[in-house]
Design an enzyme around this catalytic site. Sequence first.
Site, PDB file in Angstrom:
ATOM      1  N   CYS A   1      -0.009  69.418 -24.104  1.00  0.00           N
ATOM      2  CA  CYS A   1       0.581  69.328 -25.478  1.00  0.00           C
ATOM      3  C   CYS A   1       1.239  68.269 -25.781  1.00  0.00           C
ATOM      4  CB  CYS A   1       1.247  70.860 -25.796  1.00  0.00           C
ATOM      5  SG  CYS A   1       2.742  70.743 -24.526  1.00  0.00           S
ATOM      6  N   THR A   2       2.118  68.029 -26.741  1.00  0.00           N
ATOM      7  CA  THR A   2       3.024  66.885 -26.888  1.00  0.00           C
ATOM      8  C   THR A   2       3.916  66.371 -25.747  1.00  0.00           C
ATOM      9  OG1 THR A   2       2.670  67.168 -29.470  1.00  0.00           O
ATOM     10  CG2 THR A   2       4.296  65.812 -28.461  1.00  0.00           C
TER      11      THR A   2
END
Length: 367
Positions: free
Chosen positions: A213-214
Site C-alpha cells: 500500500c502507500t
Amino acid sequence: MANQGDFPKRTETKKRPLHNIYGKEILRKRLEEENFSRTTLSFYRYVILENVQELRDQLYAEWEILGVLGRIYIAREGINAQLSIPSHNLDFFRKNLDSRNQFKDMQFKIAVEDDSKSFLKLDLKIKKKIVADGLNDDAFDVTNVGKHLSAEEFNLHMEDENSIVVDVRNHYESEIGHFENAILPQSDTFREELRILLELLNGKENHKILMYCTGGIRCEKASAWLKHHGYKDVNQLHGGIISYAHEVSQKGLESKFKGKNFVFDGRLQEAIGNEVISSCHQCGAKCDRHVNCENPGCHVLFIQCPSCSEKFEGCCTLECQNVLHLPKEKQKEIRKGKLNENRFFSKSKIRPKISELYHGILFKSSK
C-alpha cells in the site's frame, strides 16, 4: 516561525483555540509567504493510547508551535499521520515524539517528491479507528501481521511463480501506478477492499501473498485479516511504496513499480516511475493528472488532461460545467438537492463512470 536552531516558543498570553480558525485563502497566502522549506512525511503506529482527548489537545498545542500542517488521526488503537513541517524544525518534532513512550523511535516515511505545499492547516482528529476498515478487532488477532519485506526482498519474491502481488489501495490510487502484474481490486474504500480481497484470493490460501500500500498501514490490518482466513504465507512491503522508492534509489535496484504513487494531500501524486499508465477519463489520452471537479457541489476526483480541462473548465461532465455557470444561489440549491434529487454527484466509483459516460455517449455521437 522559529529560525533554525531556536526552539519554538509560544509567546502570546491569550489562550489560543486548539483548532484552525482561518479560511483557505488566508492559509494559502501564509504558506506562499513562507521563506523556508518544508518536509512532507507520514507515520503510523498501532499502540494503545490513554486519555485520547487530552493527548489530542496536547499534541495540537505542541505541534502548532513547531509549524506542523497536516492530517492526523488518533484513536484508542494508535496514530496515523500525514503532515508537513518546516525542515529546520524536523529534529524538534522528532524529540517531541520521542518524549512519549508510545511514539518513541517512530519510523518516518519521507515524501519522494515535495513542493512544500502538501497541506494548508493542522487538522488533528479523534477517530474510532486510525483506518476505517469496518472490522471487529475482537474477532481476530490484529497483531498477527504478515512478514515485512524490504524492497530488495519484495523484488526477489515477485519472481516466484507461486507469488501473488496484491494492491491494498483503492482503485483511483492503483489506476495511476502499481506493481507489475499486481491484482488491483476495484474498491472505493479500504472497508470494501477487504471484502473483495477474500473473493479475488479464494482458493489461493497456499500461495505466497505479497501485499503493498502507500505507507504500510493498510497492509498491517489486511495481512492479519488474510492470515485469520487461512492464508499461510502472507507478506507485506515494509514502509509501503514510499519506502520502496527510497530504497530502490539508494541501492540502485530495479523498480518494479510503474507509474505514480497517489498521495492524500495537496500534491495528489509523486513520481516513482517515468511511465504514464492511465488515461484521461474524458478523451482517453494518456494522462495521470488527478483533479477535483470545479463544480463545488461535485468536487469529485478524476483524471483530466490539460486539453479537456480547458474544454470543460475543469469539470467532470457537461452537467457540472453547466452548473458552474449558474448564479451562486442556484448552485447552492442544487448542492442541497432541491433542484436535483437524482444528481450525478457521487464519489462511489464515479471515476470509471465518468470514463464510461464519455466513451459510451460523447464518442459515439461524434462518429
